[in-house]
Motif scaffolding. Structure first.
Motif, short mmCIF file in Angstrom:
data_model
loop_
_atom_site.label_atom_id
_atom_site.label_comp_id
_atom_site.label_asym_id
_atom_site.label_seq_id
_atom_site.Cartn_x
_atom_site.Cartn_y
_atom_site.Cartn_z
N ARG A 232 16.11 -82.81 11.92
CA ARG A 232 15.18 -83.38 10.94
C ARG A 232 14.02 -82.40 10.77
O ARG A 232 13.67 -81.68 11.70
CB ARG A 232 14.69 -84.72 11.48
CG ARG A 232 13.57 -85.35 10.70
CD ARG A 232 13.56 -86.85 10.91
NE ARG A 232 12.82 -87.22 12.11
CZ ARG A 232 12.50 -88.49 12.39
NH1 ARG A 232 12.86 -89.46 11.58
NH2 ARG A 232 11.85 -88.80 13.47
N SER A 237 16.16 -81.91 1.86
CA SER A 237 17.13 -81.51 0.85
C SER A 237 17.41 -80.00 0.95
O SER A 237 18.55 -79.56 0.91
CB SER A 237 16.58 -81.89 -0.52
OG SER A 237 17.32 -81.28 -1.53
N LYS A 241 21.19 -77.63 2.43
CA LYS A 241 21.86 -76.45 1.86
C LYS A 241 21.77 -75.26 2.80
O LYS A 241 22.73 -74.53 2.98
CB LYS A 241 21.19 -76.08 0.53
CG LYS A 241 21.69 -76.93 -0.62
CD LYS A 241 21.08 -76.45 -1.93
CE LYS A 241 20.80 -77.63 -2.84
NZ LYS A 241 19.62 -77.45 -3.67
N ARG A 244 24.08 -75.42 5.82
CA ARG A 244 25.48 -75.17 5.43
C ARG A 244 25.75 -73.68 5.25
O ARG A 244 26.89 -73.25 5.33
CB ARG A 244 25.81 -75.92 4.14
CG ARG A 244 26.06 -77.39 4.40
CD ARG A 244 26.29 -78.13 3.12
NE ARG A 244 26.45 -79.56 3.37
CZ ARG A 244 26.32 -80.50 2.45
NH1 ARG A 244 26.05 -80.16 1.20
NH2 ARG A 244 26.46 -81.77 2.75
N GLY A 254 24.52 -85.13 5.58
CA GLY A 254 23.34 -85.99 5.58
C GLY A 254 23.67 -87.34 6.19
O GLY A 254 24.72 -87.92 5.88
N PHE A 255 22.83 -87.81 7.10
CA PHE A 255 23.00 -89.15 7.67
C PHE A 255 21.64 -89.83 7.70
O PHE A 255 20.94 -89.77 8.68
CB PHE A 255 23.57 -89.06 9.10
CG PHE A 255 25.05 -89.21 9.17
CD1 PHE A 255 25.63 -90.43 9.47
CD2 PHE A 255 25.87 -88.11 8.91
CE1 PHE A 255 27.00 -90.56 9.51
CE2 PHE A 255 27.25 -88.24 8.95
CZ PHE A 255 27.82 -89.47 9.26
N GLY A 256 21.26 -90.42 6.59
CA GLY A 256 19.97 -91.09 6.55
C GLY A 256 18.84 -90.10 6.74
O GLY A 256 18.79 -89.08 6.06
N ASP A 257 17.94 -90.36 7.67
CA ASP A 257 16.78 -89.48 7.82
C ASP A 257 17.06 -88.26 8.70
O ASP A 257 16.15 -87.50 9.00
CB ASP A 257 15.56 -90.27 8.32
CG ASP A 257 15.85 -91.04 9.60
OD1 ASP A 257 17.03 -91.17 9.96
OD2 ASP A 257 14.88 -91.50 10.22
N ASP B 198 21.63 -95.81 4.65
CA ASP B 198 21.40 -94.38 4.88
C ASP B 198 20.98 -93.72 3.55
O ASP B 198 20.19 -92.78 3.55
CB ASP B 198 22.63 -93.69 5.47
CG ASP B 198 23.86 -93.81 4.59
OD1 ASP B 198 23.98 -94.81 3.85
OD2 ASP B 198 24.71 -92.90 4.62
N GLU B 201 17.33 -93.78 2.77
CA GLU B 201 16.55 -92.71 3.41
C GLU B 201 16.43 -91.48 2.51
O GLU B 201 15.52 -90.68 2.67
CB GLU B 201 17.21 -92.27 4.72
CG GLU B 201 17.37 -93.37 5.75
CD GLU B 201 16.14 -93.55 6.62
OE1 GLU B 201 15.12 -92.88 6.36
OE2 GLU B 201 16.22 -94.38 7.55
#
Lengths: 308, 248
Positions: A232, A237, A241, A244, A254-257, B198, B201
């Protein structure tokens, strides 16, 4: 005792050009809460329709409670309960009329099996004279469940009962299922929500008509082959990228926060942290993470795509 | 994210008889923002969204969408927004290319522009081999990515997405969000509803609707801090479990 068996079941549509279910085999024990977990188009509904004798497989065979789904379809129809994905009760009958209708079709009465549906039906009772078509979504779902249960089935098939339902109502629905289990009913439930997988005793992950994995949710998670980390920072965003593009990163989702990552080789957390800070990120946090069923699903899906 | 306001509502209300579906809704959404519009079933989300899209006349209150008044300029609003939902997005019996041509035409684009932009979409989504196939033959996830690309084909100021990823596989669901991020970076405001917490978020800000009222509105981070919880799932649960209405 085994209650449901699928043995090399295949189902195609459009003269064989669309393979909906591709050589699927699994079995479900008596009294088990078994989840079929997969997205739209995975083949879940086709499997349910074959087990409830509404469709015939192209090849393979299946039994439900000891009866063959093709030869003994009449027996099966008497002893299974089925809640299809689409609301399929009589919209112009009232709540009570629908329930009476389904009880009568199965040669029983509401009274006879009331103990089974009582918990659910008490919530519907204030609306018993309302037409089914005028009920709210949550109430329709509860009525459909009552109608599927009214003849005390030995096996209950629930096809995506929680799709489009909000998080709070979903929790309530799963609590109802847990209570039903105490009556000894075998329950097969399908869902596209991966977070519901852990509420089942065993699950089959399914995609493109193929089973990716079958086991208890704990075992599927335990088999995740690599350490998983969550990352995190202040710019999520851009981070997605960038991660990766890093050669040492094997996967990044992406998994939530947080973003979940795995490394090709041994994880070098401090090195990655330094690199991210140098790249201008702040509040960088990296920690080891327990995989979820969704992590496992994504990994299995990608290995299937890569022909592994 | 810029500070230009593209959605402004003030005490926006919709009543059906004595049932107040949306009750004095007041909020601003900014250019390029990803705005999550959450709430339990029956909270009034669909009613509110229909008003914002110019499809339903409010009972009272004010709203300005993409610079146009919700009372007097609904036709202008419709031209300057995009919309897609899980239930309706594309015509199943038209091919990929026919859908692009149809919606391009609806939005008033010229033939040449439709062809060029259509080619770009097909290439970007990797649909070269599917361009002449009927949309109904595509997997849901592909359909939804295509529907989104078509919903922003005319570069609207705002795109409204009503549960766009329901039932979509976890890999494609993430690719869909990549498309949302790109649109937002281009300055398109994304107004989205979802039952996946999710995804909540991933939004810049979230509003939580309960029984027709906006109960909370903030960034996911602030909401979690305010409710002293770790996940958006818990925030949702805290707010929605008190709901009286259990409609659809």
């Amino acid at each position: 005792m085994t209650d449901v068996v699928l043995d090399h079941i295949t189902k195609t549509y459009e003269k064989g050009s669309v393979v909906a279910v591709d050589d699927v085999s699994f079995s479900v024990e008596k009294g088990e809460l078994f989840g079929l977990i997969g997205p739209d188009g995975a083949g879940k509904s086709s499997i349910f329709r074959m087990l409830t004798t509404l469709l015939k497989p192209d090849s393979g065979f299946a039994t439900v409670n000891g009866s063959d789904t093709v030869k003994d379809y009449r027996d099966i129809r008497k002893k299974v309960g089925y809640m299809p994905g689409r609301f399929s009760l009589y919209q112009d009958l009232t709540v009570e009329e629908n329930l009476t209708f389904f009880a009568t079709v199965f040669n029983t009465t509401i009274h006879e099996n009331y103990d089974l549906i009582k918990d659910i039906y008490v919530q519907l009772e204030p609306f018993k004279d309302r037409r089914a078509g005028k009920l709210s979504g949550g109430m329709k779902q509860k009525l459909a469940l009552c109608c599927a249960l009214i003849h005390r089935p030995t096996v209950l098939f629930l096809d995506e009962p929680t799709t489009g339902v909000d998080a709070v109502s979903r929790k309530e629905f799963w609590e109802m299922l847990k209570r039903l289990k105490t009556h000894g009913i075998t329950i097969l439930v399908s869902t596209p929500y991966m977070d519901e997988a852990t509420l089942c005793e065993r699950i089959a992950l399914i995609q493109g008509g193929k089973i990716l994995s079958i086991d208890t949710p704990e075992e599927i998670i335990r088999r995740f082959p690599k350490p998983l980390y969550s990352v995190r920072c202040n710019e999520m965003s851009r981070l997605l990228k960038e991660l990766r593009s890093f050669a040492e990163i094997e996967s990044c989702n992406g998994f939530g926060d947080y973003h979940h990552i795995t490394f090709h080789n041994e994880a070098e957390i401090e090195k990655l942290k330094d690199r991210l800070i140098k790249a201008g990120y702040s509040e960088v946090e990296i920690r080891i993470e327990e995989p979820t069923v969704e992590d496992c699903f994504i990994r299995l899906m990608k290995s299937l795509d890569n022909g592994e | 994210m810029e500070n230009e306001v593209v959605i402004k509502t003030e005490n926006l209300t919709k009543a059906f008889g004595d049932f107040i579906a949306a009750n004095a809704i007041t909020f601003d959404v900014y250019k390029g923002e990803i705005f999550g519009f959450l709430g339990a079933n029956g909270a009034g989300k669909t009613t509110a969204m229909r008003m914002l899209c110019g499809l339903s006349t409010p009972t009272s209150g004010k709203a300005n969408i993409a610079g146009f008044d919700i009372w007097t300029q609904t036709e202008e609003i419709k031209k300057h927004i995009g919309y897609m939902s899980q239930k309706f997005s594309l015509y199943e019996d038209l091919t990929v290319r026919e859908n692009i041509r149809f919606f391009g035409g609806i939005y008033g684009l010229k033939g040449k522009e439709i062809r060029q932009k259509g080619d770009a979409i097909i290439k970007k989504l990797g649909l070269e081999n599917e361009a002449k196939k009927l949309v109904k033959s595509l997997p849901l996830g592909w359909k939804q990515k295509l529907a989104f690309s078509i919903a922003i084909f005319h570069e609207p100021k705002i795109v409204f997405l009503d549960e766009p990823t329901g039932g979509v596989d976890p890999v494609t669901r993430r690719q869909f969000w990549d498309l949302i991020y790109e649109a937002s970076e281009r300055g398109i405001t994304v107004f989205v509803t979802t039952h996946y917490m999710d995804e909540a978020e991933y939004c810049n800000r979230i509003s939580m609707m309960v029984d027709g009222v906006i109960k909370a509105l903030d960034s996911p981070k602030k909401l979690k801090e305010n409710y002293g919880v770790e996940t958006m799932d818990e925030v949702f649960y805290e707010l929605a479990r008190g709901a009286q209405r259990k409609a659809d």
